[in-house]
Design a protein around this motif. Structure first.
Motif, PDB file in Angstrom:
ATOM      1  N   TRP A   4       8.040 -90.644  54.351  1.00  0.00           N
ATOM      2  CA  TRP A   4       9.341 -90.460  54.528  1.00  0.00           C
ATOM      3  C   TRP A   4       9.911 -89.987  55.939  1.00  0.00           C
ATOM      4  CZ3 TRP A   4       9.055 -86.342  49.853  1.00  0.00           C
ATOM      5  CH2 TRP A   4       9.315 -87.220  48.648  1.00  0.00           C
ATOM      6  N   LEU A   5       8.874 -89.413  56.845  1.00  0.00           N
ATOM      7  CA  LEU A   5       9.171 -88.865  58.043  1.00  0.00           C
ATOM      8  C   LEU A   5       9.039 -90.279  58.876  1.00  0.00           C
ATOM      9  CD1 LEU A   5       8.936 -86.768  60.264  1.00  0.00           C
ATOM     10  CD2 LEU A   5       6.532 -87.019  60.618  1.00  0.00           C
ATOM     11  N   GLU A   6       8.061 -91.029  58.763  1.00  0.00           N
ATOM     12  CA  GLU A   6       8.145 -92.324  59.351  1.00  0.00           C
ATOM     13  C   GLU A   6       9.441 -92.909  58.923  1.00  0.00           C
ATOM     14  OE1 GLU A   6       5.249 -95.923  59.406  1.00  0.00           O
ATOM     15  OE2 GLU A   6       4.363 -94.302  60.022  1.00  0.00           O
ATOM     16  N   GLN A   7      10.106 -92.956  57.756  1.00  0.00           N
ATOM     17  CA  GLN A   7      11.336 -93.845  57.565  1.00  0.00           C
ATOM     18  C   GLN A   7      12.488 -93.309  58.040  1.00  0.00           C
ATOM     19  OE1 GLN A   7      11.033 -94.023  53.175  1.00  0.00           O
ATOM     20  NE2 GLN A   7       9.780 -95.755  53.285  1.00  0.00           N
ATOM     21  N   GLY A   8      12.360 -91.890  58.763  1.00  0.00           N
ATOM     22  CA  GLY A   8      13.463 -91.133  59.215  1.00  0.00           C
ATOM     23  C   GLY A   8      14.388 -90.589  58.115  1.00  0.00           C
ATOM     24  N   ALA A  46      24.957 -92.251  64.316  1.00  0.00           N
ATOM     25  CA  ALA A  46      23.804 -91.447  65.104  1.00  0.00           C
ATOM     26  C   ALA A  46      22.592 -91.398  64.172  1.00  0.00           C
ATOM     27  CB  ALA A  46      24.155 -90.066  65.586  1.00  0.00           C
ATOM     28  N   ARG A  47      22.760 -90.817  62.812  1.00  0.00           N
ATOM     29  CA  ARG A  47      21.805 -90.804  62.278  1.00  0.00           C
ATOM     30  C   ARG A  47      20.752 -92.152  61.928  1.00  0.00           C
ATOM     31  NH1 ARG A  47      25.290 -87.890  58.723  1.00  0.00           N
ATOM     32  NH2 ARG A  47      25.156 -89.576  56.986  1.00  0.00           N
ATOM     33  N   GLN A  48      21.446 -93.077  61.812  1.00  0.00           N
ATOM     34  CA  GLN A  48      20.974 -94.397  61.846  1.00  0.00           C
ATOM     35  C   GLN A  48      19.935 -94.719  62.813  1.00  0.00           C
ATOM     36  OE1 GLN A  48      20.848 -96.386  59.054  1.00  0.00           O
ATOM     37  NE2 GLN A  48      19.391 -97.880  59.926  1.00  0.00           N
ATOM     38  N   ARG A  49      20.350 -94.481  64.054  1.00  0.00           N
ATOM     39  CA  ARG A  49      19.892 -94.648  65.336  1.00  0.00           C
ATOM     40  C   ARG A  49      18.631 -93.943  65.445  1.00  0.00           C
ATOM     41  NH1 ARG A  49      25.233 -94.737  67.740  1.00  0.00           N
ATOM     42  NH2 ARG A  49      24.844 -92.575  68.565  1.00  0.00           N
ATOM     43  N   ARG A  50      18.668 -92.518  64.859  1.00  0.00           N
ATOM     44  CA  ARG A  50      17.604 -91.641  64.900  1.00  0.00           C
ATOM     45  C   ARG A  50      16.453 -92.067  63.881  1.00  0.00           C
ATOM     46  NH1 ARG A  50      16.163 -88.736  60.995  1.00  0.00           N
ATOM     47  NH2 ARG A  50      14.589 -87.163  60.977  1.00  0.00           N
ATOM     48  N   SER A  51      16.974 -92.630  62.761  1.00  0.00           N
ATOM     49  CA  SER A  51      15.883 -93.155  61.766  1.00  0.00           C
ATOM     50  C   SER A  51      15.327 -94.501  62.292  1.00  0.00           C
ATOM     51  CB  SER A  51      16.695 -93.639  60.637  1.00  0.00           C
ATOM     52  OG  SER A  51      17.194 -92.432  59.771  1.00  0.00           O
ATOM     53  N   SER A  52      15.898 -95.344  63.046  1.00  0.00           N
ATOM     54  CA  SER A  52      15.274 -96.489  63.644  1.00  0.00           C
ATOM     55  C   SER A  52      14.338 -96.077  64.673  1.00  0.00           C
ATOM     56  CB  SER A  52      16.424 -97.454  64.348  1.00  0.00           C
ATOM     57  OG  SER A  52      17.243 -98.107  62.951  1.00  0.00           O
ATOM     58  N   GLU A  65      -3.891 -92.941  55.877  1.00  0.00           N
ATOM     59  CA  GLU A  65      -4.836 -92.167  56.859  1.00  0.00           C
ATOM     60  C   GLU A  65      -4.388 -91.321  57.596  1.00  0.00           C
ATOM     61  OE1 GLU A  65      -7.560 -96.373  56.767  1.00  0.00           O
ATOM     62  OE2 GLU A  65      -6.099 -96.121  58.404  1.00  0.00           O
ATOM     63  N   VAL A  66      -3.131 -91.600  58.163  1.00  0.00           N
ATOM     64  CA  VAL A  66      -2.698 -90.605  59.280  1.00  0.00           C
ATOM     65  C   VAL A  66      -2.122 -89.081  58.284  1.00  0.00           C
ATOM     66  CG1 VAL A  66      -0.729 -90.069  60.593  1.00  0.00           C
ATOM     67  CG2 VAL A  66      -1.388 -92.227  60.709  1.00  0.00           C
ATOM     68  N   ALA A  67      -1.640 -89.625  57.297  1.00  0.00           N
ATOM     69  CA  ALA A  67      -1.352 -88.293  56.297  1.00  0.00           C
ATOM     70  C   ALA A  67      -2.671 -87.400  56.002  1.00  0.00           C
ATOM     71  CB  ALA A  67      -0.712 -88.826  55.311  1.00  0.00           C
ATOM     72  N   VAL A  68      -3.710 -88.332  55.622  1.00  0.00           N
ATOM     73  CA  VAL A  68      -4.842 -87.410  55.328  1.00  0.00           C
ATOM     74  C   VAL A  68      -5.561 -86.934  56.479  1.00  0.00           C
ATOM     75  CG1 VAL A  68      -7.286 -87.631  54.384  1.00  0.00           C
ATOM     76  CG2 VAL A  68      -5.438 -88.672  53.141  1.00  0.00           C
ATOM     77  N   LEU A  69      -5.556 -87.431  57.641  1.00  0.00           N
ATOM     78  CA  LEU A  69      -6.061 -86.846  58.612  1.00  0.00           C
ATOM     79  C   LEU A  69      -5.265 -85.684  59.402  1.00  0.00           C
ATOM     80  CD1 LEU A  69      -7.401 -89.978  60.753  1.00  0.00           C
ATOM     81  CD2 LEU A  69      -8.575 -88.179  59.730  1.00  0.00           C
ATOM     82  N   ALA A  70      -3.871 -85.564  59.071  1.00  0.00           N
ATOM     83  CA  ALA A  70      -3.019 -84.689  59.536  1.00  0.00           C
ATOM     84  C   ALA A  70      -2.986 -83.337  58.379  1.00  0.00           C
ATOM     85  CB  ALA A  70      -1.652 -85.180  59.802  1.00  0.00           C
ATOM     86  N   GLY A  71      -3.520 -83.717  57.295  1.00  0.00           N
ATOM     87  CA  GLY A  71      -3.217 -82.471  56.230  1.00  0.00           C
ATOM     88  C   GLY A  71      -2.017 -82.603  55.770  1.00  0.00           C
ATOM     89  N   VAL A  72      -1.065 -83.770  55.366  1.00  0.00           N
ATOM     90  CA  VAL A  72       0.091 -83.610  54.882  1.00  0.00           C
ATOM     91  C   VAL A  72       0.268 -84.630  53.784  1.00  0.00           C
ATOM     92  CG1 VAL A  72       1.110 -82.960  57.264  1.00  0.00           C
ATOM     93  CG2 VAL A  72       0.967 -85.347  56.488  1.00  0.00           C
ATOM     94  N   ARG A 112      11.201 -94.349  63.408  1.00  0.00           N
ATOM     95  CA  ARG A 112      10.312 -95.338  62.638  1.00  0.00           C
ATOM     96  C   ARG A 112       9.484 -96.248  63.525  1.00  0.00           C
ATOM     97  NH1 ARG A 112      14.180 -98.087  60.650  1.00  0.00           N
ATOM     98  NH2 ARG A 112      14.404 -96.683  58.799  1.00  0.00           N
ATOM     99  N   ALA A 113      10.159 -96.842  64.537  1.00  0.00           N
ATOM    100  CA  ALA A 113       9.538 -97.485  65.570  1.00  0.00           C
ATOM    101  C   ALA A 113       8.652 -96.957  66.236  1.00  0.00           C
ATOM    102  CB  ALA A 113      10.644 -98.360  66.608  1.00  0.00           C
ATOM    103  N   PHE A 114       8.797 -95.751  66.582  1.00  0.00           N
ATOM    104  CA  PHE A 114       8.166 -94.469  67.382  1.00  0.00           C
ATOM    105  C   PHE A 114       6.437 -94.355  66.878  1.00  0.00           C
ATOM    106  CE2 PHE A 114       6.618 -90.393  68.691  1.00  0.00           C
ATOM    107  CZ  PHE A 114       6.341 -90.459  69.963  1.00  0.00           C
ATOM    108  N   LEU A 115       6.812 -93.711  65.566  1.00  0.00           N
ATOM    109  CA  LEU A 115       5.543 -93.529  64.897  1.00  0.00           C
ATOM    110  C   LEU A 115       4.965 -94.801  64.336  1.00  0.00           C
ATOM    111  CD1 LEU A 115       6.743 -90.628  62.766  1.00  0.00           C
ATOM    112  CD2 LEU A 115       5.337 -90.594  64.704  1.00  0.00           C
TER     113      LEU A 115
END
Length: 286
Positions: A65-69, A10-16, A51-58, A19-22
């Motif tokens: 890591w978030l995008e990698q799940g 389930a963790r692997q499916r969530r990570s995939s 660019e996403v990170a800078v614009l989001a302030g993270v 990743r695909a969503f973002l």
């Protein structure tokens, strides 16, 4: 939901899935959509991670890591910032929360509600002249309508430093950009020195170096400066030349925050052009 307790499959499916969503949401936006220059030799479809990170302030690493799940700590505030930059609709925002292991909260109230009513009245009362409030990290916490019209602040502009170096429209409009860039970088470095125990300044500077070669070059020169007043001149795409004298004032109710008030420079024609831009002829007399 504690994701670490999910079965491995389930963790692997969530990570995939995350990743695909973002990646898909990054790919559907262009730098122009968020006011950033495309740059030469660009191979990434849509926005880059940094660019996403800078614009989001993270942090860039955190967003990667978030995008990698990965199993990382997330909060509603940072997920909302990412959702805002990626222009997620309500259903997509809920989906991001669930993939990240959080229960979606009710819609967040406007951040201006955190500003004391008296200060809010000052900002609104300064119309038709631009006024806004920034916190110690230069995040925009309250902006009046004139500042949005004049400086082009939009929904993805959350920080003055980030906007200055990444918003293509702002850069094109600002007169003497190179001189202003050195000045604003020096001011940010001076502010960072006032809070040696605050790691947010270092994180923001590192992310800006990754996202903006211009900032990285100036930052490496270690300029230092400070300004409580000065002049801003810009060539507005609709109003033409606008010249403002500005004053920066501390906000006692909000330690570390500053109120920036802009006044049309005398004999510059700015008051009349500002009135025409806002459709309020009576403003020119103020």
């Amino acid at each position: 939901m504690d994701i670490s307790r999910l079965p491995a499959a389930a963790r692997q499916r969530r990570s995939s899935e995350i990743r695909a969503f973002l990646r898909s949401r990054r790919a559907r936006l262009t730098p122009a959509d968020v006011g950033m220059p495309a740059g030469a030799g660009r191979r990434t479809p849509g926005l880059r991670r940094e660019e996403v990170a800078v614009l989001a302030g993270v942090g860039v690493s955190w967003y990667t890591w978030l995008e990698q799940g990965r199993d990382i700590n997330v909060s509603a505030d940072v997920l909302d910032a990412v959702a805002r930059v990626l222009r997620l609709d309500d259903a997509e925002r809920v989906h991001l929360y669930l993939l990240s292991g959080l229960n979606p909260p009710p819609p967040s109230p406007p951040k201006d509600q955190d500003v004391p009513d008296g200060l809010r009245r000052v900002i609104d009362g300064w119309l038709p002249r631009p006024a806004y409030v920034i916190d110690r990290h230069w995040n925009l916490v309250a902006v009046n309508r004139a500042a949005r019209l004049v400086f082009g602040y939009g929904d993805t502009d959350h920080n003055c430093l980030v906007t200055f170096f990444t918003n293509a429209r702002y850069r094109a409009a600002l007169c003497h950009w190179e001189d202003a860039a050195r000045q604003i970088t020096g001011q940010f470095r001076a502010d960072a020195a006032r809070y040696p125990d605050d790691p947010e300044f270092g994180r923001l500077a590192a992310d800006m170096c990754a996202a903006s070669p211009a900032f990285a070059e100036i930052w490496a020169e270690h300029p230092v400066g400070s300004a409580t007043q000065g002049t801003k001149a810009l060539d507005h795409p609709e109003a033409g030349e606008l010249v403002f004298d500005y004053t920066s004032l501390p906000v006692p109710e909000l330690p570390g925050h500053r109120l920036l008030l802009h006044t049309p420079a005398p004999d510059s024609g700015t008051a009349e052009r500002l009135a025409a831009l806002q459709g309020t002829p009576e403003a020119a007399a103020r």
